[in-house]
Design an enzyme around this catalytic site. Sequence first.
Site, short mmCIF file in Angstrom:
data_model
loop_
_atom_site.label_atom_id
_atom_site.label_comp_id
_atom_site.label_asym_id
_atom_site.label_seq_id
_atom_site.Cartn_x
_atom_site.Cartn_y
_atom_site.Cartn_z
N ARG A 171 0.84 -1.21 0.00
CA ARG A 171 0.00 0.00 0.00
C ARG A 171 0.86 1.25 0.00
NH1 ARG A 171 -5.08 1.06 -1.37
NH2 ARG A 171 -5.32 -1.14 -0.83
N GLY A 193 -1.71 -3.81 8.61
CA GLY A 193 -2.85 -4.71 8.50
C GLY A 193 -3.07 -5.14 7.08
N HIS A 221 -5.12 -3.99 4.72
CA HIS A 221 -5.12 -2.89 3.75
C HIS A 221 -3.70 -2.45 3.43
CE1 HIS A 221 -6.29 1.20 2.17
NE2 HIS A 221 -7.22 0.44 1.61
N CYS A 222 -2.82 -2.53 4.43
CA CYS A 222 -1.43 -2.05 4.27
C CYS A 222 -0.62 -2.92 3.32
CB CYS A 222 -0.73 -2.01 5.62
SG CYS A 222 -1.58 -1.03 6.87
N ILE A 223 -0.98 -4.18 3.15
CA ILE A 223 -0.17 -5.08 2.30
C ILE A 223 -0.76 -5.28 0.92
CG2 ILE A 223 0.76 -6.23 4.34
CD1 ILE A 223 -0.97 -8.68 3.61
#
Length: 333
Positions: free
Chosen positions: A86, A323, A325-327
């Site tokens: 992300r 989390g 969303h971050c990956i």
Amino acid sequence: MSYRMPAEWEPHSGTWMAWPSNGYTLGDSEADAQAARSTWAKVANTIVDFEPVWMCVNPGDETIARAFLDPRVQIFEMPLNDAWMRDIGPTFVKDSFGHLVTVNWIFNGWGAQGWAKWNFDELVAEKIGELSKTAVQDSWLVNEGGGIHVNGAGVVLLTETVQLGQGRNSSSSKAEVEAEIHQKLGTSKAIWLKRGLHRDYDEFGTRGHVDIVACFASEDTILYHDQQDPSHPDFEVSREVYETLTAAGDFKLVAVPAPKKLTDDEGFVDYSYINHYIVNGAVILCAFDDQNDEVAKKIMEQVYPQREIILVPAIELFARGGGIHCITQQQPK
């Protein structure tokens, strides 16, 4: 030329991810590495049931990655420092002709933090632009994908401690930062949160990414992290965020309760259901083996009635600073 960043719920061509290969994301022991690889793979293997997944993998790690990944996940060899796609990856927008364009923000290790290395990661967005055969538009702004969230209709969520913080764009004015954001994303209104969650200011934090605090679920609906326990420092953050969002305009605000678990071995946690990822036909929702997992799932079923809500374990991600969303990073259709 004008641009618009499609909202996350608009159709995707696929999802970009990065395989954990180095440093703290991989961990210090074989058990740590096993946990990281299994967790990243579980997210990828869940998403690939709904849309293509393209995994960037450090040279030499292809065999390891393939052992964990569904055969449908496509692997691309690419030098990496980290695995938070992300943030290191591109932000995809569409130009006025409907063509995809890759926005290449300046990435400098979340504000040039002392532990971070980014000599490879600063090149990832441009390389993905080449792989996706999209034009690359460079920005002068130090920014990450986790620091922005759009509704696809002109509004963007930002955090003062990220875009205006030390190590990023502290020498620029808020007006200058906003102007660049609006030009690149096609937005015209910015909602500035004062700060992010407490844990996000620890050693491996992002210093306040918005995608763990609040996000759009539709053009006029905002979900926000609701820490309900007064003993947790995020109790005050949640109230502050609610007040800011209430003052921002005519949006439907949906409180998503934080998990009941308040601490881990490092102190107060920032476990958050806000950090979910919308894919074609589904929502990939962080699970924490917590009694509020099902509460959050039921809220998401109301918010996203046309999508399947899938809980995926995320404690190992949050232990490393992020989390689901971050990956992940969506490539719009």
